[in-house]
Scaffold this motif. Structure first.
Motif, PDB file in Angstrom:
ATOM      1  N   MET A 173       0.840  -1.197   0.000  1.00 26.21           N
ATOM      2  CA  MET A 173       0.000   0.000   0.000  1.00 26.21           C
ATOM      3  C   MET A 173       0.873   1.244   0.000  1.00 26.21           C
ATOM      4  O   MET A 173       1.795   1.360   0.807  1.00 26.21           O
ATOM      5  CB  MET A 173      -0.945  -0.011   1.205  1.00 26.21           C
ATOM      6  N   HIS A 174       0.561   2.171  -0.902  1.00 23.94           N
ATOM      7  CA  HIS A 174       1.348   3.388  -1.072  1.00 23.94           C
ATOM      8  C   HIS A 174       0.414   4.582  -1.152  1.00 23.94           C
ATOM      9  O   HIS A 174      -0.540   4.577  -1.928  1.00 23.94           O
ATOM     10  CB  HIS A 174       2.188   3.287  -2.346  1.00 23.94           C
ATOM     11  N   LEU A 175       0.690   5.607  -0.335  1.00 28.34           N
ATOM     12  CA  LEU A 175      -0.156   6.797  -0.271  1.00 28.34           C
ATOM     13  C   LEU A 175       0.658   8.077  -0.397  1.00 28.34           C
ATOM     14  O   LEU A 175       1.842   8.112  -0.062  1.00 28.34           O
ATOM     15  CB  LEU A 175      -0.907   6.857   1.072  1.00 28.34           C
ATOM     16  N   HIS A 176      -0.048   9.137  -0.850  1.00 23.25           N
ATOM     17  CA  HIS A 176       0.502  10.487  -0.872  1.00 23.25           C
ATOM     18  C   HIS A 176      -0.190  11.377   0.170  1.00 23.25           C
ATOM     19  O   HIS A 176      -0.201  12.595   0.030  1.00 23.25           O
ATOM     20  CB  HIS A 176       0.287  11.148  -2.240  1.00 23.25           C
ATOM     21  N   ALA A 177      -0.801  10.796   1.175  1.00 22.01           N
ATOM     22  CA  ALA A 177      -1.532  11.578   2.177  1.00 22.01           C
ATOM     23  C   ALA A 177      -0.628  12.640   2.782  1.00 22.01           C
ATOM     24  O   ALA A 177       0.554  12.391   3.064  1.00 22.01           O
ATOM     25  CB  ALA A 177      -2.080  10.661   3.262  1.00 22.01           C
ATOM     26  N   ALA A 178      -1.186  13.840   2.995  1.00 21.71           N
ATOM     27  CA  ALA A 178      -0.380  15.025   3.322  1.00 21.71           C
ATOM     28  C   ALA A 178       0.530  14.839   4.532  1.00 21.71           C
ATOM     29  O   ALA A 178       1.713  15.202   4.492  1.00 21.71           O
ATOM     30  CB  ALA A 178      -1.305  16.222   3.531  1.00 21.71           C
ATOM     31  N   ASP A 179       0.010  14.276   5.610  1.00 27.16           N
ATOM     32  CA  ASP A 179       0.843  14.145   6.810  1.00 27.16           C
ATOM     33  C   ASP A 179       1.968  13.140   6.600  1.00 27.16           C
ATOM     34  O   ASP A 179       3.072  13.312   7.118  1.00 27.16           O
ATOM     35  CB  ASP A 179      -0.018  13.740   8.006  1.00 27.16           C
ATOM     36  N   GLY A 180       1.703  12.104   5.838  1.00 27.27           N
ATOM     37  CA  GLY A 180       2.757  11.149   5.528  1.00 27.27           C
ATOM     38  C   GLY A 180       3.849  11.767   4.681  1.00 27.27           C
ATOM     39  O   GLY A 180       5.048  11.548   4.914  1.00 27.27           O
ATOM     40  N   VAL A 181       3.453  12.562   3.681  1.00 27.28           N
ATOM     41  CA  VAL A 181       4.436  13.247   2.840  1.00 27.28           C
ATOM     42  C   VAL A 181       5.225  14.246   3.675  1.00 27.28           C
ATOM     43  O   VAL A 181       6.453  14.371   3.529  1.00 27.28           O
ATOM     44  CB  VAL A 181       3.752  13.954   1.653  1.00 27.28           C
ATOM     45  N   ALA A 182       4.541  14.955   4.566  1.00 26.85           N
ATOM     46  CA  ALA A 182       5.211  15.953   5.399  1.00 26.85           C
ATOM     47  C   ALA A 182       6.311  15.320   6.247  1.00 26.85           C
ATOM     48  O   ALA A 182       7.437  15.830   6.325  1.00 26.85           O
ATOM     49  CB  ALA A 182       4.187  16.655   6.295  1.00 26.85           C
ATOM     50  N   VAL A 183       6.002  14.196   6.868  1.00 29.63           N
ATOM     51  CA  VAL A 183       7.011  13.534   7.716  1.00 29.63           C
ATOM     52  C   VAL A 183       8.117  12.934   6.859  1.00 29.63           C
ATOM     53  O   VAL A 183       9.293  12.939   7.251  1.00 29.63           O
ATOM     54  CB  VAL A 183       6.347  12.479   8.618  1.00 29.63           C
ATOM     55  N   SER A 184       7.772  12.447   5.656  1.00 27.62           N
ATOM     56  CA  SER A 184       8.804  11.902   4.770  1.00 27.62           C
ATOM     57  C   SER A 184       9.795  12.979   4.354  1.00 27.62           C
ATOM     58  O   SER A 184      10.954  12.678   4.044  1.00 27.62           O
ATOM     59  CB  SER A 184       8.167  11.272   3.527  1.00 27.62           C
ATOM     60  N   ALA A 185       9.337  14.229   4.336  1.00 30.15           N
ATOM     61  CA  ALA A 185      10.192  15.352   3.945  1.00 30.15           C
ATOM     62  C   ALA A 185      10.930  15.968   5.129  1.00 30.15           C
ATOM     63  O   ALA A 185      11.798  16.822   4.932  1.00 30.15           O
ATOM     64  CB  ALA A 185       9.352  16.424   3.247  1.00 30.15           C
ATOM     65  N   HIS A 186      10.581  15.558   6.341  1.00 29.07           N
ATOM     66  CA  HIS A 186      11.245  16.089   7.530  1.00 29.07           C
ATOM     67  C   HIS A 186      12.661  15.530   7.604  1.00 29.07           C
ATOM     68  O   HIS A 186      12.888  14.343   7.359  1.00 29.07           O
ATOM     69  CB  HIS A 186      10.454  15.702   8.780  1.00 29.07           C
ATOM     70  N   ARG A 187      13.601  16.374   7.934  1.00 28.04           N
ATOM     71  CA  ARG A 187      15.011  15.965   7.984  1.00 28.04           C
ATOM     72  C   ARG A 187      15.214  14.713   8.822  1.00 28.04           C
ATOM     73  O   ARG A 187      15.990  13.816   8.457  1.00 28.04           O
ATOM     74  CB  ARG A 187      15.864  17.099   8.539  1.00 28.04           C
ATOM     75  N   ASP A 188      14.526  14.620   9.963  1.00 28.20           N
ATOM     76  CA  ASP A 188      14.722  13.504  10.879  1.00 28.20           C
ATOM     77  C   ASP A 188      13.709  12.384  10.692  1.00 28.20           C
ATOM     78  O   ASP A 188      13.719  11.407  11.452  1.00 28.20           O
ATOM     79  CB  ASP A 188      14.664  14.012  12.328  1.00 28.20           C
ATOM     80  N   GLY A 189      12.831  12.526   9.702  1.00 27.31           N
ATOM     81  CA  GLY A 189      11.849  11.481   9.452  1.00 27.31           C
ATOM     82  C   GLY A 189      10.871  11.320  10.606  1.00 27.31           C
ATOM     83  O   GLY A 189      10.506  12.295  11.269  1.00 27.31           O
ATOM     84  N   LEU A 190      10.462  10.084  10.856  1.00 29.18           N
ATOM     85  CA  LEU A 190       9.509   9.825  11.932  1.00 29.18           C
ATOM     86  C   LEU A 190      10.226   9.852  13.275  1.00 29.18           C
ATOM     87  O   LEU A 190      11.217   9.145  13.484  1.00 29.18           O
ATOM     88  CB  LEU A 190       8.828   8.472  11.719  1.00 29.18           C
TER      89      LEU A 190
END
Length: 253
Positions: A112-129
């Protein structure tokens, strides 16, 4: 093999495939219900039971709340349509990502693969999750990362994606979105729910100002407790089906 035995095996596989089709269609409807969809983009897929290397994916052009069991497209490992219930188009980028995991991980019955906004936001965060919540800490030991290379049209990327996924069940595709893989649709959706919830909490927590980090001991303890996370599907999936039957019935046709 007798004709009777062959007929019985064919019928068994047909019923097994319909079960997977129904579960995958339900997962599409649930993604729409939770507001994680992205028009006709992003994908959920599942391996078709049987000896062939076939899997099911959404027809390119339907919204997630429109997906039914019979509308899913069956494709082979080369992305060629084997069977469709209407629209026979498949998003090439979806095939690249999903075929990589299905072919590279024998245990990946669903992806399963999503572009949901919060998931994309965390993927773009320098430190990730970050371990900002119990939910996130339950995810961390299952999580890997893959750097963005552009829209996933280059089949060569499959090798790097599966290398980065390793034996993990969750992945943040940097600057792109989230991905989960599991033995079946219920388990994979359960991983997806936990990962998306962790991302949503992180975005909210970081918007409030300085955050509080738990101790390393607490993080390690929770990681050890998370090893059976996929087994939660035995409880979550029947409950999700009851929710879906009340909110968006008709997926199993």
């Amino acid at each position: 093999m007798t004709t009777s035995t062959a007929t019985t095996e064919t019928e068994t596989l047909r019923k097994a495939e319909w079960k997977v089709r129904t579960e995958l269609a339900a997962a599409y409807r649930l993604v729409a219900l939770f507001g994680w969809d992205d028009l006709v983009f992003t994908h959920l897929s599942a391996r078709v039971p049987g000896p062939e290397h076939h899997f099911l994916i959404n027809p390119y052009g339907l919204l997630f709340h429109e997906i039914t069991a019979s509308s899913l497209v069956k494709v082979d490992r080369d992305g060629q349509v084997v069977e469709s219930g209407g629209l026979a188009r498949v998003n090439p980028a979806g095939f690249t990502i999903h075929s990589a995991v299905h072919m590279g991980r024998e245990d990946a019955g669903a992806v399963m693969h999503l572009h949901a906004a919060d998931g994309v936001a965390v993927s773009a965060h320098r430190d990730g999750l970050l371990p900002l919540s119990q939910t996130a800490m339950l995810c961390l030991d299952h999580l890997s990362y893959h750097d963005y290379e552009g829209v996933a049209l280059n089949l060569d990327e499959r090798e790097r994606l599966i290398r980065d996924l390793g034996d993990k069940s969750m992945m943040l595709l940097r600057n792109h979105g989230v991905l989960t893989a599991g033995q079946d649709v219920p388990e994979t959706f359960t991983y997806l729910y936990f990962l998306m919830k962790a991302c949503e909490i992180q975005v909210k927590a970081q918007s409030c100002g300085p955050t509080w980090m738990p101790s390393e001991q607490a993080i390690q303890t929770t990681a050890e407790q998370s090893q059976s996370l996929g087994a939660a599907a035995k409880l979550t999936w029947p409950a999700l089906m009851r929710l879906l039957d009340s909110k968006s019935p008709g997926y199993g046709v």
